[in-house]
Design an enzyme around this catalytic site. Structure first.
Site: not given
Ligand code: C5P
Length: 331
Positions: A10, A136
């Site tokens: 990401k 995360d």
């Protein structure tokens, strides 16, 4: 049976740090975006007990501190399954790179484990397990463009926009996220001290700031920052790019990380010189990325940056739909 799952990276499209909370985490606002670069995670379940992690990269821990280990324990428990779990991580993404590789590896291990056991967990349970392992992780349960609030673990899927060409620069140096947060606090404290403790980043100011950021982000995402702009060829991808540039979103970690490792600022500048429409640090770094108007522009820029000695790779953002389609290797 071994199941191999792609573990996509990401980037953060803007990241704003708020106050430190009572639980020690920081409130934040960010837009996560999954990208096509990935590791591969292979999972098998045999007779016996225990969890074994295998990885050729010596920087990856193989014990119970590994995020894959921690998630596997929870998934086996939640599925009331038994067996010896072997998780092999084929590393391509940087360690401590700000691209969420360790978090993504764990979620990929969860997806692979479900398939290996032929048992599924409800999405809400997967999100809960992911959040228990790290801030995360939940974004990778959703994929695509994702709004992250709270400590980053509270995630909301945003409309999938078409792929945007990009270049990722992966410096050799790693950045510790907890240390970057601690440095951010030290700086906020110094600011508060200098101004008599009233105008620094006090908890109340920090939450006001996050509220403003929330308003700006929702304006950006709903397209209202694109006031008067004509519809572009390239649809939402073109809009995403121009909206980003116009909204002037930024990553607060740049303040901390660039002053500690000035070469990273040079690399961001190199990305802009190579034609990036928008360049930024991803998460707490050390990875930098640049968004480009075309795939050929991104490829040319990556080649130019490689000639300058940088570890640059041309890639693109990955939509939720694409991520789900290409999750399992060999399909
Ligand atoms: O959630 P995760 O385990 O990834 O967080 C690692 C560390 O980063 C935390 O222990 C905390 O020190 C810091 N952190 C933070 N605020 C966040 C996320 C992480 O302070 N929103």
């Amino acid at each position: 049976m071994t199941v191999a799952v792609r573990s996509f990276a990401k980037i953060n499209l803007g990241l704003y740090i708020g106050a430190k909370r009572a639980d020690g985490f920081h409130d934040l606002r960010t837009v996560y975006q999954t990208i096509a670069l990935h590791d591969v995670v292979r999972v098998s379940v045999a007779r016996g007990t225990g969890i074994e992690i295998r990885c050729d990269d010596s920087r990856v821990p193989l014990d119970s501190s590994n995020t894959c280990y921690r998630i596997a324990e929870r998934v086996m428990d939640a599925l009331q399954a038994s067996g010896r779990v072997t998780i092999e991580i084929e590393k391509d993404l940087p360690v401590q790179g700000g691209m969420g590789a360790a978090s993504s590896n764990a979620v990929a291990a969860m997806f692979a484990l479900e398939r290996a056991l032929k048992k599924r967990l409800p999405t809400a349970k997967k999100l809960q397990i992911a959040a228990a392992v790290g801030s995360d992780l939940p974004l990778f349960v959703i994929g695509g463009t994702v709004l992250g609030v709270g400590r980053g673990e509270e995630v909301y899927p945003l409309a999938d926009s078409p792929a945007v060409p990009m270049v990722v620069v992966m410096p050799e140096v790693g950045v510790s996220t907890p240390k970057a947060f601690t440095e951010w606090d030290a700086r906020a404290g110094e600011d508060a001290g200098r101004s008599g403790g009233t105008s620094g980043l006090t908890p109340s100011r920090a939450s006001d700031r996050l509220f403003e950021v929330g308003c700006a982000l929702s304006a950006w995402l709903s397209g209202s920052t694109n006031l008067g702009a004509p519809a572009r060829a390239g649809g939402r991808a073109g809009n995403l790019l121009s909206d980003l540039v116009r909204a002037g979103i930024r990553n607060d970690f740049e303040q901390v990380v660039f002053s500690q490792i000035p070469e990273l600022l040079d690399m961001k500048r190199a990305l802009v010189r190579a034609g990036a429409k928008y360049a930024s640090l991803s998460g707490s770094g050390s990875t930098l990325y640049g968004l480009f108007g075309s795939a050929s522009g991104a490829t040319k820029a990556a080649n130019r940056l490689k000639k300058q000695g940088l570890a640059a790779v041309a890639t693109r953002t990955l939509t939720r739909r694409e991520m789900n389609r290409s999750l399992v290797v060999g399909r």
